[in-house]
Design an enzyme around this catalytic site. Sequence first.
Site, PDB file in Angstrom:
ATOM      1  N   PHE A 168       0.664  -1.188  -0.074  1.00 37.50           N
ATOM      2  CA  PHE A 168      -0.324  -0.162  -0.127  1.00 37.50           C
ATOM      3  C   PHE A 168       1.071   1.164  -0.080  1.00 37.50           C
ATOM      4  O   PHE A 168       0.410   2.252  -0.849  1.00 37.50           O
ATOM      5  CB  PHE A 168      -1.096   0.449   1.088  1.00 37.50           C
ATOM      6  CG  PHE A 168      -0.071   0.961   2.487  1.00 37.50           C
ATOM      7  CD1 PHE A 168       0.047   1.874   2.698  1.00 37.50           C
ATOM      8  CD2 PHE A 168      -0.198  -0.885   3.072  1.00 37.50           C
ATOM      9  CE1 PHE A 168       0.027   1.713   4.088  1.00 37.50           C
ATOM     10  CE2 PHE A 168       0.575   0.178   4.326  1.00 37.50           C
ATOM     11  CZ  PHE A 168       1.210   1.681   5.264  1.00 37.50           C
ATOM     12  N   THR A 251       7.987  -8.922   6.027  1.00 39.39           N
ATOM     13  CA  THR A 251       8.869 -10.630   5.210  1.00 39.39           C
ATOM     14  C   THR A 251       8.274 -11.667   6.274  1.00 39.39           C
ATOM     15  O   THR A 251       8.131 -12.244   5.372  1.00 39.39           O
ATOM     16  CB  THR A 251       9.694 -10.602   7.004  1.00 39.39           C
ATOM     17  OG1 THR A 251      10.559  -8.616   6.382  1.00 39.39           O
ATOM     18  CG2 THR A 251      10.747 -11.964   7.397  1.00 39.39           C
ATOM     19  N   GLY A 254       6.783 -12.448   2.462  1.00 43.97           N
ATOM     20  CA  GLY A 254       7.790 -12.965   1.795  1.00 43.97           C
ATOM     21  C   GLY A 254       8.212 -14.517   1.525  1.00 43.97           C
ATOM     22  O   GLY A 254       8.958 -14.935   0.906  1.00 43.97           O
ATOM     23  N   GLU A 271      11.488  -7.696  -1.900  1.00 44.82           N
ATOM     24  CA  GLU A 271      11.692  -6.315  -1.330  1.00 44.82           C
ATOM     25  C   GLU A 271      11.395  -7.086  -0.669  1.00 44.82           C
ATOM     26  O   GLU A 271       9.686  -5.676  -0.231  1.00 44.82           O
ATOM     27  CB  GLU A 271      11.257  -5.358  -2.595  1.00 44.82           C
ATOM     28  CG  GLU A 271      11.705  -3.948  -2.410  1.00 44.82           C
ATOM     29  CD  GLU A 271      11.722  -3.064  -0.700  1.00 44.82           C
ATOM     30  OE1 GLU A 271      12.316  -2.935  -0.047  1.00 44.82           O
ATOM     31  OE2 GLU A 271      11.190  -1.947  -1.644  1.00 44.82           O
ATOM     32  N   LEU A 272      11.351  -6.821   0.352  1.00 47.58           N
ATOM     33  CA  LEU A 272      10.143  -6.725   2.394  1.00 47.58           C
ATOM     34  C   LEU A 272      10.431  -6.339   2.576  1.00 47.58           C
ATOM     35  O   LEU A 272      11.445  -4.570   2.588  1.00 47.58           O
ATOM     36  CB  LEU A 272      11.268  -8.264   2.627  1.00 47.58           C
ATOM     37  CG  LEU A 272      10.817  -9.479   2.048  1.00 47.58           C
ATOM     38  CD1 LEU A 272      10.965 -10.377   2.287  1.00 47.58           C
ATOM     39  CD2 LEU A 272       9.148  -9.675   1.259  1.00 47.58           C
ATOM     40  N   CYS A 305       9.563   1.445   3.026  1.00 45.05           N
ATOM     41  CA  CYS A 305      10.584   0.130   3.916  1.00 45.05           C
ATOM     42  C   CYS A 305      11.517   0.841   3.900  1.00 45.05           C
ATOM     43  O   CYS A 305      12.823   0.567   4.849  1.00 45.05           O
ATOM     44  CB  CYS A 305      10.935  -0.304   2.657  1.00 45.05           C
ATOM     45  SG  CYS A 305       8.767  -1.179   2.050  1.00 45.05           S
ATOM     46  N   GLY A 466      14.281   7.894   0.596  1.00 48.13           N
ATOM     47  CA  GLY A 466      14.220   8.733  -0.596  1.00 48.13           C
ATOM     48  C   GLY A 466      15.352   8.075  -1.733  1.00 48.13           C
ATOM     49  O   GLY A 466      15.760   9.315  -2.886  1.00 48.13           O
TER      50      GLY A 466
HETATM   51  C1  UN1 Z   1       9.712   1.712  -0.349  1.00 45.63           C
HETATM   52  O1  UN1 Z   1       9.257   2.105   1.039  1.00 45.63           O
HETATM   53  O2  UN1 Z   1       8.877   0.098  -0.695  1.00 45.63           O
HETATM   54  O3  UN1 Z   1      14.033   4.696  -1.514  1.00 45.63           O
HETATM   55  C2  UN1 Z   1      10.024   1.844  -0.924  1.00 45.63           C
HETATM   56  C3  UN1 Z   1      12.921   5.332  -1.277  1.00 45.63           C
HETATM   57  C4  UN1 Z   1      11.340   5.150  -2.470  1.00 45.63           C
HETATM   58  C5  UN1 Z   1      11.310   3.719  -2.339  1.00 45.63           C
HETATM   59  C6  UN1 Z   1      10.949   3.124  -0.861  1.00 45.63           C
HETATM   60  N1  UN1 Z   1      11.855   5.672  -3.395  1.00 45.63           N
HETATM   61  O4  UN1 Z   1      12.335   5.370  -0.019  1.00 45.63           O
END
Ligand code: UN1
Length: 518
Positions: A168, A251, A254, A271-272, A305, A466
């Site tokens: 989300f 996770t 995943g 990508e967890l 993440c 970011g």
């Molecule tokens: C995520 O939270 O799944 O580096 C990815 C970042 C973004 C990507 C986050 N470009 O914070």
Amino acid sequence: MRNIREAIRRTNPFQKDFTVDAQSILSDLGIASLVADGDLAVTSPITGEVIGRVKQNSTADVDAALGAARTAFATWRNVPAPRRGELVRLLGNRLREKKEALGRLVSLEAGKILQEGLGEVQEMIDICDFAVGLSRQLYGLTIASERPGHRMAETWHPFGVCTIISAFNFPVAVWSWNAALALVCGNAVVWKPSEKTPLTALAVDRIFRDVLDEFGSAPAGLASVIIGGREVGAALVADKRSDIVSATGSTEMGRKVGVAVAQRFGRSILELGGNNAGIVSHTANRDLALRGILFSAVGTAGQRCTSLRRLFVHDSIYDETVARLKELYAKVPVGNPLEQGVLMGPLIDVQAFARMQDALEQAKGEGGKVSGGERVTVKGHENGYYVRPALVEMPSQTEVVLKETFAPILYVMRYSDFDDAIAANNAAAHGLSSCTFTTDLREAERFLSASGSDCGIANVNIGPSGAEIGGAFGGEKETGGGRESGSDAWKAYMRRATNTINYSSELPLAQGIDFNLG
Ligand code: UN1
């Protein structure tokens, strides 16, 4: 246009002013008719109220989508890669036109501030540009053969169907990092967005349908969207026709996806989560560090993440840093993320709020001193779960600190030795992102060295979140090991073939083996 909006307004079952705005965004994006009736209620975290209902797909739809994607793949893989790039170029163009409307819908559905909603669409545009360039650069190698009159080469071929499962918190960008690469690499794509954010997925799908029309010659079934929960997700993951499964999420998710895909020898890109840390050296530029910390810990309400969750501050500047952070935290404007000036919107839902409160309770029990973290009432949006970001001084990395809580909680701890701080950074189960704020070259390079941070992303003098699309994105350990987006992440979307070509009239064997009759 006004008439359509009026008609929608009149028939809109969700009468609040705010959702009228939602309806006009949905009609601008051409999906209002898809969002009137269905078995999945979509709630905006801004109001905590239902803004639409969409139809969920069945496992039969999964079967049909994968079947059509396999058929499309058989054609698409033979289309020259630069021509495939043209499709992605058109997507980037269309996203430029729709940036404002789609960015707003991201805010509305995921609760992130408008600046970040727009930023997310910008990431989509950026990866399209990147992928268009890549469509002329899917290079292989020429390798020196040990045999005379032989040449070795490495070629890269399309892989199959790439099934994308997204979360989300980046409801549209994650699809684009995968889809833009997968498409130029010659694959078909099937997307299962989070059931919390189907509207943005339907809007992107609508945009992409228009792009496919404009392109004219893409095979049917090249890209599709499956709306639904675990059942359709599990069906997608279990199916052999999902040649690649690229999954973003927890996770826990995943672990299941990874095992299911491995069991059938499929390829997964995981990508967890992340339990990302920062180390603030006594040599740091303090103002810069504080700004970096604030964006990474508070931005997206701590629901990236890559959000900053653990902070190690040098003993000599600890008190001053914590005092200044507390001041900044108290000033963070929390509220409706569509309003200008607001820096932190709501949590996604009540479960996220409950998990945050549980973590703060646990932290107290483990010796933490909590400031902030309480629920905030935002006038007119009383059903949204707004909180003050929490700063928690911890004596050490206790159990709660080593657990990823997807919320704006920053655990702050002291360190005196830089190598101990690196070890603390690496003590987490996840290995996504990390950073240090320092002006000491030796510290910076140590942090980035082989015995430094063990994360997929290691930054100096910026926070852990970011990231730009140009680098490979992902991390180690319980983050899952996958890489998406820039650098040579495209290789995960292709099949590598090693070729040996004999242009002589002899047949020497490798390793000098003699294999002659008599
Ligand atoms: C995520 O939270 O799944 O580096 C990815 C970042 C973004 C990507 C986050 N470009 O914070």
